[in-house]
Design an enzyme around this catalytic site. Sequence first.
Site, PDB file in Angstrom:
ATOM      1  N   SER A 112       0.826  -1.210   0.000  1.00 31.90           N
ATOM      2  CA  SER A 112       0.000   0.000   0.000  1.00 31.90           C
ATOM      3  C   SER A 112       0.865   1.266   0.000  1.00 31.90           C
ATOM      4  O   SER A 112       0.597   2.198  -0.754  1.00 31.90           O
ATOM      5  CB  SER A 112      -0.986  -0.039   1.176  1.00 31.90           C
ATOM      6  OG  SER A 112      -0.722   0.934   2.110  1.00 31.90           O
ATOM      7  N   SER A 113       1.918   1.277   0.814  1.00 29.94           N
ATOM      8  CA  SER A 113       2.715   2.512   0.873  1.00 29.94           C
ATOM      9  C   SER A 113       3.413   2.769  -0.463  1.00 29.94           C
ATOM     10  O   SER A 113       3.466   3.906  -0.939  1.00 29.94           O
ATOM     11  CB  SER A 113       3.704   2.500   2.046  1.00 29.94           C
ATOM     12  OG  SER A 113       4.782   1.656   1.770  1.00 29.94           O
ATOM     13  N   ASP A 156       8.382  -3.438  -4.525  1.00 22.91           N
ATOM     14  CA  ASP A 156       7.033  -2.870  -4.450  1.00 22.91           C
ATOM     15  C   ASP A 156       6.860  -1.713  -5.438  1.00 22.91           C
ATOM     16  O   ASP A 156       5.852  -1.628  -6.142  1.00 22.91           O
ATOM     17  CB  ASP A 156       6.741  -2.360  -3.026  1.00 22.91           C
ATOM     18  CG  ASP A 156       6.497  -3.492  -2.048  1.00 22.91           C
ATOM     19  OD1 ASP A 156       6.793  -4.652  -2.402  1.00 22.91           O
ATOM     20  OD2 ASP A 156       6.016  -3.231  -0.930  1.00 22.91           O
TER      21      ASP A 156
HETATM   22  O1  PMV Z   1       6.115  -4.301   1.495  1.00 25.44           O
HETATM   23  P1  PMV Z   1       5.992  -5.665   2.059  1.00 25.44           P
HETATM   24  O2  PMV Z   1       5.706  -5.689   3.488  1.00 25.44           O
HETATM   25  O3  PMV Z   1       5.059  -6.487   1.242  1.00 25.44           O
HETATM   26  O4  PMV Z   1       7.429  -6.387   1.953  1.00 25.44           O
HETATM   27  C1  PMV Z   1       8.232  -6.237   0.848  1.00 25.44           C
HETATM   28  C2  PMV Z   1       9.023  -7.455   0.571  1.00 25.44           C
HETATM   29  C3  PMV Z   1      10.305  -7.687   1.389  1.00 25.44           C
HETATM   30  O5  PMV Z   1      11.069  -8.603   0.606  1.00 25.44           O
HETATM   31  C4  PMV Z   1       9.988  -8.299   2.732  1.00 25.44           C
HETATM   32  C5  PMV Z   1      11.112  -6.409   1.609  1.00 25.44           C
HETATM   33  C6  PMV Z   1      11.776  -5.849   0.356  1.00 25.44           C
HETATM   34  O6  PMV Z   1      12.207  -4.680   0.402  1.00 25.44           O
HETATM   35  O7  PMV Z   1      11.896  -6.563  -0.652  1.00 25.44           O
END
Ligand code: PMV
Length: 325
Positions: A112-113, A156
């Site tokens: 989401s962020s 993300d």
């Molecule tokens: O944004 P999240 O909580 O879905 O996590 C991202 C995935 C991780 O591998 C845990 C962190 C990253 O920066 O890749």
Amino acid sequence: MEALASAPAKVILTGEHFVVYNKPAIVMAIDLRAKVRVKDNFENTISIFSNLGYSGTYRKDRYYPEKGGVNGKKILDPMKIAATSVLKYVKETRGLLIEVDSKIPVASGLGSSAAVVVATVAATGKKLGVDLSKEEIINLSLEAEKHVHVNPSGIDQTISTYGGIILYKKNEISIIDAPHNIPIIIGNSGVPRVTGDLVSKVRRMTTIYPQITKYIIQAAGLLTIKAVDALKERNFQLLGELMSLNHGMLVSIGVSSFTLDNLVYAAKRGGALGTKLTGAGGGGCIIALCTTDRIDTVMEEISKVGGTSIFVKKADRGVVTWLEN
Ligand code: PMV
């Protein structure tokens, strides 16, 4: 003119956490989106209104809350950093009014962020008369994400910008041409968590047990490569098995929880082909891959153990921008 952008959330099908250690991960954009509107602000301030119940104004880097008290700063800072990065990038100084309307559950591993930040960067660029390239959007968004957690892999921001399904390795992406329908159910535990804390937890494990974690990380990388083949061949049976195996690896590095495991077993009872936590873990969501005839039973079993389930579709469109009067 007002500038708008919308960007999708994501689920990680395989490889989260291991991607921080330069292993590949498969990530899919989903049809839950964040929308950001950027307007003129004739005062030289950045004001942000979020549908999460927070609003406030940044005047010379100081935060003045309007709704939600001082806690809102932590929530709104990434958007402020995102907009400021774009202003600096295009060498402009001016006030902006930013309105965020996100349909993505927060702090639950669905990105989401990142979606909000990506949409803020793209909409701010559009407002300033610049159509930023995908690469520029990702780089400018990373500034804000670094504020959220220190060592983000960038996964993300990348998927939220591109959409579709991507094989992601730090600074390397390849788009996976996968079938449109990948039936995924999300089971949300409703337990909030902080990605950075979970990333640090894994870091500690790798420091204490380097000889063991090294093999887990290596195996996770191999698993993702095999999962890409499964996706391309539309072999959902195999993909499901690999997802469940991936969950075991995530358990072994300490990022699952009783609640998440409970959701995973519930989805299995409902007949899922494979199921795992998705994102950072600790709380947040699991995903279940299932044949269409099992969607209802999987959703039912998830709700029996207290989870909220959503059936999601792949979002082929990443971030999009447009102008309105
Ligand atoms: O944004 P999240 O909580 O879905 O996590 C991202 C995935 C991780 O591998 C845990 C962190 C990253 O920066 O890749």
